[in-house]
Enzyme design. Structure first.
Site, mmCIF file in Angstrom:
data_model
loop_
_atom_site.group_PDB
_atom_site.id
_atom_site.type_symbol
_atom_site.label_atom_id
_atom_site.label_comp_id
_atom_site.label_asym_id
_atom_site.label_seq_id
_atom_site.Cartn_x
_atom_site.Cartn_y
_atom_site.Cartn_z
ATOM 1 N N TYR A 1 65.289 21.427 56.121
ATOM 2 C CA TYR A 1 66.205 20.750 57.055
ATOM 3 C C TYR A 1 67.437 20.245 56.301
ATOM 4 O O TYR A 1 68.578 20.473 56.716
ATOM 5 C CB TYR A 1 65.464 19.594 57.732
ATOM 6 C CG TYR A 1 66.287 18.774 58.688
ATOM 7 C CD1 TYR A 1 66.826 19.341 59.839
ATOM 8 C CD2 TYR A 1 66.506 17.416 58.456
ATOM 9 C CE1 TYR A 1 67.578 18.577 60.728
ATOM 10 C CE2 TYR A 1 67.247 16.642 59.335
ATOM 11 C CZ TYR A 1 67.780 17.228 60.474
ATOM 12 O OH TYR A 1 68.523 16.469 61.355
ATOM 13 N N LYS B 1 71.368 21.413 56.511
ATOM 14 C CA LYS B 1 72.427 20.457 56.844
ATOM 15 C C LYS B 1 73.532 20.469 55.787
ATOM 16 O O LYS B 1 74.716 20.429 56.113
ATOM 17 C CB LYS B 1 71.852 19.048 57.002
ATOM 18 C CG LYS B 1 71.030 18.856 58.269
ATOM 19 C CD LYS B 1 71.833 19.153 59.519
ATOM 20 C CE LYS B 1 71.069 18.886 60.812
ATOM 21 N NZ LYS B 1 71.823 19.289 62.021
#
Length: 318
Positions: A143, A147
């Site tokens: 994740y 990002k």
């Protein structure tokens, strides 16, 4: 020209409340909600809704044309804890969906877009306290990696194609309206629910794990505020640091005890502890305050009071 707003991932934790707030501001029919599945009754009944896969460029394009969309909020993502179970799927969803919308903006099909980054973009080598806007970023979760990569692509599309993309790095978001979505910071939502329902909570983070957090009302306010800012005031096109408060499970438990004296908390760490340990403990968001006037309204006490009162009413009515 009036705004026509598309929210992709409208049924998620932030997307649901963002949709309702934008409809309140702009009118129900000016905000089109979309997701891979239907959302709650309030979302579905308050305005237009379309089933869409964030990775399906053709289906998104049909909605852009159908509603003459001017702005897109891309809220679809696989979050930290879930992403660690399905790393390839998380990367594919998080990056393909971003490229789809960036390319529509590049092709001038939309005028402006919002994409959220996260404190997960930082890593264990990042300064933990008062994390600067520009600093070492070596994320260790899929994740966080997606990002950080997304931030670089947002800035690239702004610099090379003039895409008006805006972004903030969300801390942990706390809300009473929607259920947790698989994030490491979700303990701070579960703890309020359990405090009212069973009077105790077993934390998957240790008692001294300090993380940056924010009440949903502030997160929505910041999201809309940066999108409403003049283009020249949005000086950072990767993503802005955003902060409101930082606390530990022990501190939030002590705050809950002020309202529910018999509340008890226990601690049994799981794999999410390692994720939390890689993140900052507090954030320097002075650039967001300087550039476009960001200012949080909720601290831990005010948030706890609001959460418990709102959840109490919700459980009474369910």
């Amino acid at each position: 020209m009036n705004k026509q707003i598309l929210i992709i991932g409208a049924c998620g934790q932030i997307g649901t409340e963002l949709t309702l707030k934008l409809r309140e501001i702009n009118g129900n029919n000016a905000v089109i909600a979309s997701d891979i599945r239907e959302g709650n009754d309030e979302l579905m009944q308050s305005g237009p809704f379309e089933i869409v896969d964030a990775m399906d460029k053709n289906s998104i394009e049909k909605i852009l044309d159908k509603y003459a969309i001017t702005e897109v909020y891309l809220m679809a993502a696989m979050l930290s804890a879930t992403g660690e179970k399905f790393p390839a799927k998380a990367w594919e969803l998080n990056m393909t969906s971003l490229f789809n919308v960036l390319n529509f903006a590049k092709e001038k099909k939309i005028k402006k877009m919002f994409w959220p980054s996260s404190i997960a973009a930082f890593g264990p080598t990042t300064p933990k306290e008062n994390t600067p806007q520009e600093t070492i970023m070596e994320p260790t979760t899929v994740y966080g990696i997606s990002k950080q990569a997304g931030e670089r692509w947002c800035e690239y599309y702004f610099n090379n194609y003039g895409v008006d993309v805006r972004s903030v790095r969300y801390p942990g978001i706390i809300s009473w309206k929607t259920n947790p979505g698989g994030g490491t910071t979700d303990y701070a939502i579960e703890i309020y629910n359990n405090a009212l329902l069973v009077g105790k909570y077993d934390s998957f983070l240790n008692k001294n794990t300090k993380l940056p957090m924010m009440y949903m009302d502030d997160a929505i306010d910041a999201t809309i505020k940066i999108m409403d800012a003049k283009p020249e005031d949005v000086k950072i096109r990767s993503s802005y640091n955003l902060a409101a408060m930082s606390f530990t499970p022990e501190e939030i438990a002590l705050e809950i005890k002020k309202f529910i004296p018999d509340f008890k908390i226990s601690y049994h760490e799981d794999f999410r502890q390692r994720i939390a340990d890689s993140w900052p403990q507090s954030i320097d968001d002075s650039r967001a305050k300087e550039d476009w006037g960001w200012q949080p309204k909720f601290d831990l006490h005010k948030m706890s009071e609001n959460m418990l009162n709102s959840l109490h009413k919700k459980f009474e009515n369910s």
